[in-house]
Design an enzyme around this catalytic site. Structure first.
Site, short mmCIF file in Angstrom:
data_model
loop_
_atom_site.label_atom_id
_atom_site.label_comp_id
_atom_site.label_asym_id
_atom_site.label_seq_id
_atom_site.Cartn_x
_atom_site.Cartn_y
_atom_site.Cartn_z
CG HIS A 1 4.00 -3.17 -1.55
ND1 HIS A 1 4.39 -1.89 -1.27
CD2 HIS A 1 3.35 -3.12 -2.75
CE1 HIS A 1 3.99 -1.07 -2.23
NE2 HIS A 1 3.36 -1.80 -3.15
CG HIS A 2 10.20 -0.63 -0.58
ND1 HIS A 2 10.64 -0.39 0.71
CD2 HIS A 2 11.29 -0.48 -1.37
CE1 HIS A 2 11.93 -0.12 0.69
NE2 HIS A 2 12.36 -0.16 -0.56
CB ALA A 3 3.82 -0.18 1.63
#
Length: 463
Positions: free
Chosen positions: A138-140
């Site tokens: 995830h880009h988070a």
């Protein structure tokens, strides 16, 4: 507590069933180099050993009650590697077409937020004797640089050598209770007006300087000035994937012959591929396409926390210029201005303002934006995202298997249904394209044009 930065959390808030915010990669492996021979069980076991003491791989998000503040990272007390590393096989004949269809399907599935935000699929049967590891993070949790650093925990310089990164990376903070989270959220909220005041002065100065650059013709490309194309609108959750290879030696030869940069050449090739693609369909706009180009600020950031250390600049791709050499000349000059403009902006500007992203409000706004299909109506912010990620100059081994190619794949957004990411790897440049299937169903027709455009530019500049 290990709280997500506002920028990291923003990628959670941006996510909807249609706008999936994970970063993918397809690693094509030669399993014959694995000590003791390949088996899925041995690869899964080795991955488990190497991620065991790396906090990233076993932490998950915990929401603050009522979404009063950004989530925090906590340890997944029930972490098991078999929930994250899965075995699959390609249908016959196990070639490129079968791989990209499966990868597109996997990229269309959201990550489970109740667990650590990563998955790996070990795909057997590619071209008879190859194995592909398709990863999702995830880009988070990662940007381009930090994602590559995490993969280094699983890679080595030799098949039987220790990994490039040896575990560690700190301990995960204790699991806070709901009452503590609420209390800290209230304190954080009360402090925000003061933080806003501190940011207003430098931001207003930045705007003034940007206006001055625009008037003098030395500013980067402006958002909301891009022409509309068939891949600029509201997206769906279906993904299609394509990949191709280019010669890094050819790119460097063009760079040397023209006094430009690798990034100039890559963007020029991308502009040529997009121009050819749109022109053949009778869709080529009169004005040039504009790309958002992520830029790592990891070496300049003063902020200690946060996985994403990125900013971005806007770049014109010269799709309105037929001659490749003329397009490269334009690109080189425009990129110099864009870099100077970007360097005048604080490395932490995006991170600082992202701290004010309100979890509940942000999420509702994104869903309303998609539901009302606003991306189809307002001026186009940008046409696509293009990332150029420097990769390893020598071959690496993933869990003992030699990496033959590494294709990076970035997320797509409402309004910009295509993402082009390139990564250098052991003398090659691996090009990965992810697109919304409804926006660009024939992504292969675009990605196949990259080597052709590079060859034409090499012929005209190097001979």
């Amino acid at each position: 507590m290990d709280r997500l930065s506002g920028l990291d959390a923003s990628f959670l808030y941006l996510e909807t069933p249609e706008q999936l915010m994970h970063v993918c990669a397809a690693l094509v492996l030669d399993p014959t180099t694995m000590p003791g021979g390949y088996s899925f069980e041995s690869m899964q076991r080795l991955i488990a050993e190497r991620v065991a003491d790396v906090p990233f791989f076993r932490r998950k998000i915990k929401r603050v009650p009522l979404r009063l503040d950004h989530p925090v990272w906590v340890d997944d007390e029930h972490f098991e590697v078999h929930r994250h590393v899965h075995r699959m096989a390609l249908p016959a004949p196990g070639g490129y077409r079968e791989l990209v269809e499966l990868a597109g399907h996997l990229a269309s599935q959201p990550l489970d937020r109740s667990r650590p935000l990563w998955q790996m699929y070990v795909i057997e049967g590619f071209e008879d004797d190859k194995v592909v590891v398709f990863s999702k993070m995830h880009h988070a949790t990662v940007d381009g640089v930090s994602g590559a650093n995490l993969i280094s925990h699983l890679c080595s310089l030799e098949a039987d050598a220790p990994p490039l990164a040896l575990g560690g990376g700190g301990e995960i903070a204790r699991r806070p209770g709901d009452l503590e989270l609420v209390g800290r959220a209230v304190v954080s909220t009360l402090a925000k007006p003061v933080q806003v005041v501190k940011l207003l002065a430098p931001t207003s100065q930045l705007i003034t300087r940007s206006v001055g650059r625009a008037r003098s013709g030395t500013a980067m490309a402006a958002p909301f000035t891009a022409p509309r194309t068939s891949f600029n609108g509201t997206i769906t959750g279906h993904r299609t994937i394509g990949y191709a290879d280019m010669s890094l030696a050819d790119v460097k030869a063009i760079k040397q012959a023209t006094g430009t940069t690798v990034n100039d050449v890559v963007l020029t090739v991308a502009g040529g591929a997009l121009r050819s693609y749109l022109q053949e369909r009778g869709e080529l706009p009169e004005s040039t396409l504009t790309a958002t180009v992520p830029v790592s600020v990891r070496d300049h950031s003063a902020r200690a926390g946060g996985a994403n250390k990125v900013s971005a600049l806007f770049a014109k791709l010269g799709t309105d210029i037929a001659d490749p050499v003329e397009r490269l000349t334009m690109m080189s000059a425009a990129n110099k201005h864009a870099k100077e403009h970007h360097q005048a902006i604080s490395a932490d500007t995006l991170q600082d303002w992202a701290q004010f992203a309100a979890p509940r409000t942000f999420g509702l706004a994104v869903r309303a934006y998609a539901g009302f299909r606003l991306a189809d109506r307002h001026p186009v912010v940008h046409n696509l995202v293009i990332s150029n990620v420097p990769g390893p100059p020598v071959p690496l081994y993933f869990a003992g298997a030699r990496i033959d190619a590494l294709y990076p794949l970035g997320p797509v957004f409402h309004g910009a249904g295509i993402n082009i990411t390139v990564m250098s790897h052991a003398g090659d440049i691996n090009v990965g394209i992810m697109a919304c299937r409804e926006s660009m169903p024939d992504v292969d027709d675009l990605v196949d044009r990259f080597p052709t455009q590079l060859e034409e530019l090499r012929r005209l500049t190097v001979g």
